[in-house]
Design a protein around this motif. Structure first.
Motif, PDB file in Angstrom:
ATOM      1  N   THR A  39    -115.545 -34.935 -18.809  1.00  0.00           N
ATOM      2  CA  THR A  39    -115.355 -36.192 -19.532  1.00  0.00           C
ATOM      3  C   THR A  39    -114.568 -35.916 -20.803  1.00  0.00           C
ATOM      4  O   THR A  39    -114.491 -34.779 -21.273  1.00  0.00           O
ATOM      5  N   SER A  40    -113.982 -36.977 -21.360  1.00  0.00           N
ATOM      6  CA  SER A  40    -113.222 -36.859 -22.601  1.00  0.00           C
ATOM      7  C   SER A  40    -114.148 -37.073 -23.791  1.00  0.00           C
ATOM      8  O   SER A  40    -114.974 -37.988 -23.800  1.00  0.00           O
ATOM      9  N   SER A  41    -113.989 -36.221 -24.820  1.00  0.00           N
ATOM     10  CA  SER A  41    -114.804 -36.375 -26.031  1.00  0.00           C
ATOM     11  C   SER A  41    -114.091 -35.693 -27.185  1.00  0.00           C
ATOM     12  O   SER A  41    -113.664 -34.550 -27.071  1.00  0.00           O
ATOM     13  N   GLY A  42    -113.941 -36.408 -28.297  1.00  0.00           N
ATOM     14  CA  GLY A  42    -113.311 -35.798 -29.465  1.00  0.00           C
ATOM     15  C   GLY A  42    -111.804 -35.715 -29.326  1.00  0.00           C
ATOM     16  O   GLY A  42    -111.185 -36.335 -28.458  1.00  0.00           O
ATOM     17  N   THR A  47    -115.097 -32.137 -21.999  1.00  0.00           N
ATOM     18  CA  THR A  47    -116.446 -31.577 -21.941  1.00  0.00           C
ATOM     19  C   THR A  47    -116.925 -31.531 -20.504  1.00  0.00           C
ATOM     20  O   THR A  47    -116.767 -32.504 -19.762  1.00  0.00           O
ATOM     21  N   SER A  67    -117.206 -27.298 -23.823  1.00  0.00           N
ATOM     22  CA  SER A  67    -116.051 -28.092 -24.234  1.00  0.00           C
ATOM     23  C   SER A  67    -114.843 -27.203 -24.462  1.00  0.00           C
ATOM     24  O   SER A  67    -114.971 -26.021 -24.812  1.00  0.00           O
ATOM     25  N   THR A 136    -107.280 -39.098 -28.658  1.00  0.00           N
ATOM     26  CA  THR A 136    -108.384 -39.161 -27.699  1.00  0.00           C
ATOM     27  C   THR A 136    -107.832 -39.414 -26.306  1.00  0.00           C
ATOM     28  O   THR A 136    -107.060 -40.358 -26.096  1.00  0.00           O
TER      29      THR A 136
END
Length: 362
Positions: A39-42, A47, A67, A136
């Protein structure tokens, strides 16, 4: 003869063991649909969830999220990056590491992976579209390419975009988004060619089931006029080479014109019956409200190999069940001369429905 074996009594090296597992099943499968999901994070960060995978015989389990940050893209084109796990066989120093590989901006070619069982094997978890100057990464740009299952049925995947990066043997099947794909080729570097075996079961496509009259003598052919408020609608799908189609045609309130000659219905575009059988018959129903009242008629739609229309057949009359081609009559505007026979009227004014089911050459 010079031959080597691995598996009889004696030492089996880690490279040989990895090769044996790679040939016995899918080389790299995760345990469940949620295991190691990306998944996308930051800031451009991907991640991976906790979970397990079996890669060339090595069982890998990670209990914590991991990550990795992807490099920025300052070029004008979208860049395809790969995020995955790198398995390295090296005796007591063997390891599994999270990695990313950077593609070329503007190119649709994915970065190459090293996939040597027992040496270095890079497992793709996600192909990521890194757009120009983004901070993002959108969820839709994280393309899940994990596979799981495959025991007693097809391998499973969550979606199909960039899924050809999977490393599966020729003949293996993958089910994704309701469709089933077969691996028809593998380039030896772990990139597969996927061929559709069965389209998604809920993928209906609309088509216009036009009724046409074929003309008679000097009277020309044409399209049946349904009158004011008339409706034609149809939908179809193709599963394992079989067409499933349904059509509904409703006459309007006035201004009908059945023309002259036999009546046909257009089949779904490009999906003509295949040639194993010369003829096929499908079922339908005709309701008429012209002339001497409301009547319901069981009808048949005759399909001929390679022909893009079906010819409609109906009972000759209310007291004669022999089938004849449906027609308004030999000449326009002459009531009581059509099939089915309607006293002082024409076989029209109500509803025609049919269910078409046939193998196709398209």
């Amino acid at each position: 003869m010079v031959a080597t074996v691995a598996g009889f009594q004696g030492t089996v090296t880690e490279s040989q063991e990895a090769g044996r597992f790679a040939r016995a099943a899918g080389r790299a499968v995760v345990d469940t649909a949620s295991a190691l999901k990306a998944t996308s994070s930051g800031t451009r960060t991907i991640t991976l969830a906790a979970g397990s995978a079996l890669v060339c015989g090595v069982l890998y389990t990670e209990s914590a999220v991991q990550s990795i940050q992807l490099p920025s893209n300052t070029a004008s084109g979208v860049r395809l990056d790969i995020v995955g796990l790198r398995f390295t066989w090296n005796g007591l120093s063997s390891s599994v590491q999270l990695f990313s590989k950077q593609g070329t901006p503007g190119s649709t070619v994915r970065p190459a992976l090293t996939r040597t069982p027992g040496g270095i094997y890079e497992v793709p978890i996600a192909v990521v579209r890194v757009r120009q100057n983004i901070t993002t990464i959108a969820a839709a740009d994280v393309l899940d390419v994990r596979v799981w299952g495959g025991i007693g049925g097809p391998f499973q995947a969550s979606q199909t975009d960039q899924l050809a990066v999977v490393d599966l043997p020729v003949g293996a099947q993958i089910e994704a988004a309701g469709s089933v794909y077969r691996v028809s080729a593998n380039d030896g570097a772990g990139n597969s060619t996927l061929t559709v075996v069965s389209a998604a079961s809920n993928a209906w496509t609309n088509w216009d089931p036009v009724l046409r009259f074929q003309g008679f003598g000097s009277n020309p052919a044409g399209t049946v006029v349904l009158g004011s408020g008339g409706v034609r609608r149809g939908r179809y799908k193709k599963i394992d080479g079989i067409v499933w189609a349904e059509a509904e045609i409703r006459w309007g309130t006035s201004g009908y014109d059945l023309g002259s000659g036999d009546i046909t219905i257009d089949l779904p575009p490009g999906l003509t019956p295949e040639s194993n059988m010369d003829d096929r018959w499908c079922d339908g129903e005709l309701n008429t409200n012209s002339g001497d009242g409301y009547m319901n008629w069981p009808i048949k739609v005759a399909l001929v190999k390679g022909v893009s229309v079906g010819r409609i057949w109906a009972p000759t009359a209310g007291n004669d069940v022999r089938l004849k081609p449906m027609t308004a009559g030999p000449n326009p505007g002459q009531p009581g001369t059509g099939v089915p026979y309607i006293l002082n009227g024409f076989p029209q004014g109500g509803v025609l429905t049919c269910l078409l089911n046939y193998p196709t050459a398209g």
